[in-house]
Write an enzyme that holds these catalytic residues in place. Structure first.
Site, PDB file in Angstrom:
ATOM      1  N   ASN A 276      62.995  42.699  59.948  1.00 52.90           N
ATOM      2  CA  ASN A 276      63.515  41.584  59.638  1.00 52.90           C
ATOM      3  C   ASN A 276      64.287  41.129  61.079  1.00 52.90           C
ATOM      4  O   ASN A 276      63.567  39.618  60.912  1.00 52.90           O
ATOM      5  CB  ASN A 276      64.568  42.431  58.763  1.00 52.90           C
ATOM      6  CG  ASN A 276      64.861  43.071  56.894  1.00 52.90           C
ATOM      7  OD1 ASN A 276      63.560  41.713  56.998  1.00 52.90           O
ATOM      8  ND2 ASN A 276      65.543  43.803  56.872  1.00 52.90           N
TER       9      ASN A 276
ATOM     10  N   HIS B   2      65.970  52.432  55.883  1.00 46.96           N
ATOM     11  CA  HIS B   2      65.923  51.420  55.366  1.00 46.96           C
ATOM     12  C   HIS B   2      64.547  51.254  54.694  1.00 46.96           C
ATOM     13  O   HIS B   2      63.098  51.220  54.987  1.00 46.96           O
ATOM     14  CB  HIS B   2      65.792  50.232  56.485  1.00 46.96           C
ATOM     15  CG  HIS B   2      65.575  48.903  56.345  1.00 46.96           C
ATOM     16  ND1 HIS B   2      64.939  48.049  56.852  1.00 46.96           N
ATOM     17  CD2 HIS B   2      66.169  48.388  55.182  1.00 46.96           C
ATOM     18  CE1 HIS B   2      65.010  46.498  56.087  1.00 46.96           C
ATOM     19  NE2 HIS B   2      65.552  47.044  54.842  1.00 46.96           N
TER      20      HIS B   2
ATOM     21  N   GLU C 296      61.904  52.192  58.134  1.00 48.38           N
ATOM     22  CA  GLU C 296      62.550  51.780  59.029  1.00 48.38           C
ATOM     23  C   GLU C 296      63.184  52.845  59.030  1.00 48.38           C
ATOM     24  O   GLU C 296      64.609  52.964  58.817  1.00 48.38           O
ATOM     25  CB  GLU C 296      63.034  50.648  59.520  1.00 48.38           C
ATOM     26  CG  GLU C 296      62.119  49.434  59.721  1.00 48.38           C
ATOM     27  CD  GLU C 296      63.073  48.340  60.441  1.00 48.38           C
ATOM     28  OE1 GLU C 296      61.690  47.663  60.895  1.00 48.38           O
ATOM     29  OE2 GLU C 296      63.613  48.083  58.816  1.00 48.38           O
TER      30      GLU C 296
ATOM     31  N   SER D 151      69.952  46.929  55.997  1.00 47.66           N
ATOM     32  CA  SER D 151      68.724  45.952  56.443  1.00 47.66           C
ATOM     33  C   SER D 151      68.587  45.209  57.550  1.00 47.66           C
ATOM     34  O   SER D 151      68.215  44.308  58.081  1.00 47.66           O
ATOM     35  CB  SER D 151      67.901  45.183  54.906  1.00 47.66           C
ATOM     36  OG  SER D 151      68.907  44.434  54.506  1.00 47.66           O
TER      37      SER D 151
END
Length: 536
Positions: free
Chosen positions: A327, A277, A289, A256
């Site tokens: 993130n 991800h 992702e 991540s």
């Protein structure tokens, strides 16, 4: 509908949009009769039975009044409730006129435009500009997942649910048993709730093959590494995969926040290394992702994007960068929530402010769901890049309060994972803030919302300007599908356009943050983020 089943039930069905099974439709009064056998003869028999009996046309019936939930955060939902409630007080014809007028308001509203944008945006992100048209995805018949923790076991179920047999590897029997027990519990819950038949659940479960060794890894088409967030541990896994995976196999990481290129350099085939991800819980969250490293081939990109669709995910392509799209942009949003708590607001008030605005969960509730151990690792990586760390993330991590997984984090959690205020956390916040000289104060809800959202928008503009995301719509879809951003607001950059970029820029500067150059450029030139979605 309100004339058939009453205002309360009509509002529930209209606002949810969920289909109603025939048996429930009969119970509610939407239909008059269910029949088995030949529909034509049964219908004639029913018509004969009711012929000549007195009846009131539906339009002449009086709707039963009832309470309607006020959990209608969007303007469109509020107007729908108004139309339904009108059925209880207006003649049918007048009600139809009112409904048509309210519907017209909805069609031309910002919320409608946001929902349409999200609908087409989900299709836009699947189209990657610049890729060669002759490249087709590699076939994926078998997969493997390394790590049977929360993410690894969840990812394994995603493959199994898509009909792809998957190897699930762990380093210890205890960890493997825990992972398989979690998978079994997940399928049992799905069967109990009627989402799966016992036969389908058994078939999916049998498609997951637990093991402690590397047997069979030379025959899989894709491997997803899901070990804990540590660069050395992941690098060791990729070095091993380089030795045993077959030529052309996709070597994916579920990291991540770590540098994908560092993992690729642990192999002799960096063109096959890509990020995949998944978001937690992997079996439920729609977002994937797909992260492209500096050496990742177009073949790997096309294969991963197609695989994401096959797995039932909305795949969005990101360049390799700390935190990728989601993130990285979410970190300042979450950081502001943590700082607001340190500065004097309660955990519950910060969560409630953003939920009232429309987010599916409060930011600190998301933090607890993800796990504060994960958050701590991400904060450490961002801190290395010069980003300030909130004080409480490390304090909670050191205390072993990791969120839902440990029963307490920002909040306490019972066995049903319901959150409760934690006086010990409140005391710890005051202690840590006092120790570091933080002046605490009462904070208005508007400030909570503005600070969190403006930080999110500013960082989204920064990563877009850095080329991490292809287009504004890619950022928006990441947040709509992976972070519970309200669909009727369209995503952070769509929302910024509706607020007005000069207003957003003024907010950024008022809070003393460095404004993203792209935000400054667009605001000062009178352009919008939407103007960039055509590739400019």
């Amino acid at each position: 509908l309100p004339r058939l089943i009453g205002v309360s039930e009509a509002a529930r069905l209209c606002l949810s949009g969920e289909p109603v099974p025939a048996a429930e439709a009969l119970r509610l009064g939407i239909v008059d009769k269910l029949v088995a056998g030949d529909l034509h003869s049964e219908a004639l028999a029913f018509a004969s039975a009711v012929a000549g009996k007195p009846s009131t046309p539906t339009r002449e019936k009086i709707a039963k009044e009832g309470a309607v939930s006020d959990a209608t955060k969007s303007k469109g939902a509020a107007l729908a409730v108004e139309a339904i409630a009108a059925s209880a007080r207006l003649p049918f014809g007048e009600g139809c006129v009112l409904e048509a007028r309210l519907f017209s308001q909805c069609v031309h509203s910002t919320e409608s435009k946001a929902l349409i944008y999200g609908f087409f945006g989900e299709r836009t992100v699947a189209k990657i500009p610049g890729l060669r048209k002759d490249i087709v995805p590699l076939p994926v018949a078998r997969a493997a997942v390394i790590g049977a923790g929360t993410m690894g076991s969840g990812i394994a179920t995603v493959f199994a649910s898509a009909g792809i047999p998957v190897l699930l590897k762990e380093t210890s029997a205890e960890a493997l048993d825990r992972g398989m027990a979690a998978i079994r519990a997940q399928y049992d819950r799905a069967v109990a709730k009627g989402r799966l038949t016992a036969e389908a659940a058994g078939k999916m479960h049998s498609a997951i093959m637990p093991q402690l060794e590397w047997d069979g890894f030379d025959g899989v088409d894709v491997v997803v590494e899901a070990v804990y967030e540590n660069l050395d541990a992941k690098r060791e896994v990729f070095s091993k995969l380089d030795q045993i995976a077959k030529p052309g196999a996709i070597l994916a990481s579920n990291t991540s926040s770590l540098d994908l290129d560092e993992l690729a350099r642990a192999t002799g085939r960096p063109e096959s290394v890509i990020g995949m991800h998944f978001f937690s819980p992997a079996n439920l969250m729609r977002l994937l992702e797909v992260v492209r490293g500096e050496a990742t081939s177009e073949q790997a990109v096309v294969t991963a994007m197609a695989l994401g669709k096959r797995l039932g995910k909305t795949a969005v392509l990101s360049r390799n960068a700390p935190g990728f799209i989601g993130n990285r942009a979410f970190a300042p949003y979450l950081r502001e929530a943590r700082l607001l708590v340190e500065e004097g607001e309660s955990v519950e008030q910060v969560n409630a402010a953003l939920q009232d605005w429309g987010m599916a969960m409060g930011p600190l509730a998301v933090d607890d769901l993800t796990g504060l151990d994960v958050s701590f690792q991400i904060e450490e990586q961002l801190h290395k890049a010069g980003v300030r760390k909130p004080l409480m993330t490390e304090a909670l991590f050191r205390a072993g309060w990791l969120g839902q997984k440990s029963g307490r984090g920002w909040s306490r959690y019972d066995e049903a994972r319901r959150a409760w205020p934690d006086p010990e956390v409140a005391a710890l916040i005051e202690h840590v803030a006092g120790k570091h000289g933080v002046k605490r104060r009462a904070i208005e809800q508007d400030e909570i919302v503005e600070r969190c959202l403006t930080a999110l928008i500013n960082e989204s503009a920064q990563l877009l300007g850095d080329g991490v995301a292809l287009r504004p719509v890619d950022v928006d879809i990441v947040f709509l599908k992976g972070f519970g951003f309200p669909a009727y607001r369209g995503g952070p950059l769509f929302y910024a356009d509706t607020v007005g970029l000069p207003v957003v820029l003024e907010q950024v500067r008022r809070h003393g943050w460095a404004a993203a150059p792209l935000l400054v450029s667009l605001a000062e030139s009178g352009r919008s983020f939407a103007s960039m979605n055509d590739g400019r």
